[in-house]
Design a protein around this motif. Structure first.
Motif, mmCIF file in Angstrom:
data_model
loop_
_atom_site.group_PDB
_atom_site.id
_atom_site.type_symbol
_atom_site.label_atom_id
_atom_site.label_comp_id
_atom_site.label_asym_id
_atom_site.label_seq_id
_atom_site.Cartn_x
_atom_site.Cartn_y
_atom_site.Cartn_z
ATOM 1 N N TYR A 136 0.753 -1.356 -0.064
ATOM 2 C CA TYR A 136 0.012 0.011 -0.018
ATOM 3 C C TYR A 136 0.936 1.328 -0.246
ATOM 4 N N ASP A 137 2.190 0.918 -0.126
ATOM 5 C CA ASP A 137 3.188 2.489 0.089
ATOM 6 C C ASP A 137 3.063 3.162 -1.243
ATOM 7 N N GLU A 138 2.554 2.711 -2.378
ATOM 8 C CA GLU A 138 2.441 3.665 -3.347
ATOM 9 C C GLU A 138 1.362 4.695 -3.262
ATOM 10 N N ALA A 139 0.108 4.022 -2.876
ATOM 11 C CA ALA A 139 -1.205 4.722 -2.500
ATOM 12 C C ALA A 139 -0.776 5.841 -1.150
ATOM 13 N N LEU A 140 0.025 5.124 -0.150
ATOM 14 C CA LEU A 140 0.208 6.010 0.829
ATOM 15 C C LEU A 140 1.061 7.101 0.551
ATOM 16 N N ARG A 141 1.954 7.186 -0.467
ATOM 17 C CA ARG A 141 2.768 8.235 -0.963
ATOM 18 C C ARG A 141 2.191 9.281 -1.956
ATOM 19 N N ALA A 142 1.075 8.630 -2.506
ATOM 20 C CA ALA A 142 0.313 9.522 -3.235
ATOM 21 C C ALA A 142 -0.689 10.481 -2.404
ATOM 22 N N SER A 143 -1.342 9.789 -1.318
ATOM 23 C CA SER A 143 -1.881 10.782 -0.369
ATOM 24 C C SER A 143 -1.114 11.616 0.243
ATOM 25 N N HIS A 144 -0.271 11.349 0.707
ATOM 26 C CA HIS A 144 0.776 12.304 1.229
ATOM 27 C C HIS A 144 1.227 13.327 0.226
ATOM 28 N N GLY A 145 1.434 12.910 -0.812
ATOM 29 C CA GLY A 145 1.823 14.038 -1.739
ATOM 30 C C GLY A 145 0.971 15.006 -2.077
ATOM 31 N N GLU A 146 -0.511 14.418 -1.981
ATOM 32 C CA GLU A 146 -1.477 15.470 -2.054
ATOM 33 C C GLU A 146 -1.387 16.531 -0.937
ATOM 34 N N ALA A 147 -0.949 16.329 0.155
ATOM 35 C CA ALA A 147 -0.907 17.296 1.175
ATOM 36 C C ALA A 147 0.360 17.989 0.913
ATOM 37 N N MET A 148 1.393 17.565 0.483
ATOM 38 C CA MET A 148 2.645 18.401 0.208
ATOM 39 C C MET A 148 2.396 19.322 -0.922
ATOM 40 N N LYS A 149 1.705 19.030 -1.869
ATOM 41 C CA LYS A 149 1.530 19.751 -2.861
ATOM 42 C C LYS A 149 0.697 21.205 -2.615
ATOM 43 N N LEU A 150 -0.127 20.937 -1.335
ATOM 44 C CA LEU A 150 -0.804 22.149 -0.919
ATOM 45 C C LEU A 150 -0.161 23.136 -0.099
ATOM 46 N N GLU A 153 7.058 21.444 1.270
ATOM 47 C CA GLU A 153 7.681 20.086 1.879
ATOM 48 C C GLU A 153 8.258 20.612 3.461
ATOM 49 N N ASP A 154 8.234 21.487 3.888
ATOM 50 C CA ASP A 154 8.846 22.089 4.920
ATOM 51 C C ASP A 154 7.908 22.100 6.154
ATOM 52 N N VAL A 155 6.844 21.310 6.149
ATOM 53 C CA VAL A 155 6.005 21.130 7.355
ATOM 54 C C VAL A 155 5.742 19.683 7.472
ATOM 55 N N GLY A 156 4.983 19.460 8.605
ATOM 56 C CA GLY A 156 4.447 18.018 8.821
ATOM 57 C C GLY A 156 3.223 17.857 9.168
ATOM 58 N N THR A 157 2.714 16.993 9.885
ATOM 59 C CA THR A 157 1.228 16.856 9.872
ATOM 60 C C THR A 157 0.710 17.607 11.605
ATOM 61 N N PRO A 158 -0.281 17.937 11.261
ATOM 62 C CA PRO A 158 -1.436 17.858 10.237
ATOM 63 C C PRO A 158 -1.419 18.942 8.944
ATOM 64 N N VAL A 159 -2.003 18.733 7.941
ATOM 65 C CA VAL A 159 -2.401 19.580 7.081
ATOM 66 C C VAL A 159 -3.933 19.726 6.702
ATOM 67 N N ILE A 160 -4.443 20.768 6.693
ATOM 68 C CA ILE A 160 -5.605 21.122 6.390
ATOM 69 C C ILE A 160 -6.090 21.947 5.390
ATOM 70 N N GLN A 161 -7.148 21.676 4.510
ATOM 71 C CA GLN A 161 -7.515 22.346 3.320
ATOM 72 C C GLN A 161 -8.989 22.876 3.688
ATOM 73 N N VAL A 162 -9.428 24.144 3.708
ATOM 74 C CA VAL A 162 -10.657 24.432 3.530
ATOM 75 C C VAL A 162 -11.032 25.344 2.216
ATOM 76 N N GLU A 163 -11.965 25.078 1.526
ATOM 77 C CA GLU A 163 -11.982 25.786 0.399
ATOM 78 C C GLU A 163 -10.875 25.894 -0.465
ATOM 79 N N ASP A 164 -10.189 27.093 -0.864
ATOM 80 C CA ASP A 164 -9.142 27.178 -1.672
ATOM 81 C C ASP A 164 -7.815 27.471 -0.854
ATOM 82 N N VAL A 165 -7.908 27.293 0.627
ATOM 83 C CA VAL A 165 -7.000 27.505 1.566
ATOM 84 C C VAL A 165 -6.319 26.373 2.265
#
Length: 211
Positions: A136-150, A153-165
């Motif tokens: 499941y690591d490929e899917a895990l990396r993809a989900s993680h990558g979605e957060a990092m794109k937002l 790379e210089d932060v950790g967890t959690p990441v939150i998105q609301v509307e366009d922020v």
């Protein structure tokens, strides 16, 4: 992000997407804050998986933190496996079960604890087999990558998105409750949504408080 149409005179429901690693105590507090926000603001939380283990791959880290990260792979892999089999709607209950055992009860971050959390969440215990699998690591990396794109790379967890922020955090202790949770939500949205705003920070002088 999409919103749910409101009845006349009612505010529209806003979706808050949160990326979490079950092993992170600060993300756990943030997630419990968001559940408080749901009670006092027209907000619905949607859960996604990210990984501190993926984030810190290849970094020179202290031995104790590297050991923590080595153990943290199991739970995020199981979360991804559960999502693939049953859909993203199961992640909230599974995260609550894992976090309750890890953080509120102080149970070990090992496969037996994951198996017990799966049972708490009403999920098959055989999903625990994913903890020691790279399937499941490929899917895990993809989900993680979605957060990092937002947020970068210089932060950790959690990441939150609301509307366009999107933003990292907030990092807070203890868990804000009731209207205090709502006021923090209002403030976080205000500053995070300000064009050009990037960071507001001070040294942590308090450990995670889960009560």
């Amino acid at each position: 992000m999409t919103q749910t149409p409101a009845q006349p005179g009612e505010p529209e429901t806003v979706f808050a997407d949160m990326w979490f690693d079950p092993a992170c105590p600060w993300a756990w507090i943030t997630s419990r804050w968001l559940l408080e926000v749901e009670k006092v603001r027209p907000v619905t939380v949607r859960w996604h998986v990210m990984s501190l283990s993926v984030l810190n791959e290849g970094r020179d880290l202290p031995a104790d933190y590297r050991h923590f990260l080595d153990r943290a792979w199991g739970a995020v892999r199981v979360c991804v496996a559960a999502e693939e089999r049953f859909g993203p709607e199961v992640l909230g209950a599974l995260y609550t079960a894992l976090g309750t055992r890890y953080h509120d009860r102080g149970e070990a971050k090992e496969t037996d604890t994951v198996r017990a959390a799966l049972a708490d969440a009403g999920l098959p215990e055989d999903l625990a087999e994913a903890a020691d699998s790279t399937a499941y690591d490929e899917a895990l990396r993809a989900s993680h990558g979605e957060a990092m794109k937002l947020v970068g790379e210089d932060v950790g967890t959690p990441v939150i998105q609301v509307e366009d922020v999107a933003f990292f955090g907030p990092v807070v202790s203890p868990i804000p409750r009731g209207e205090a949770a709502g006021k923090l939500w209002d403030g976080v949205r205000l500053v995070a949504g300000t064009d050009g705003f990037f960071e507001l920070k001070r040294t942590r002088t308090r450990s995670p408080i889960f009560d």
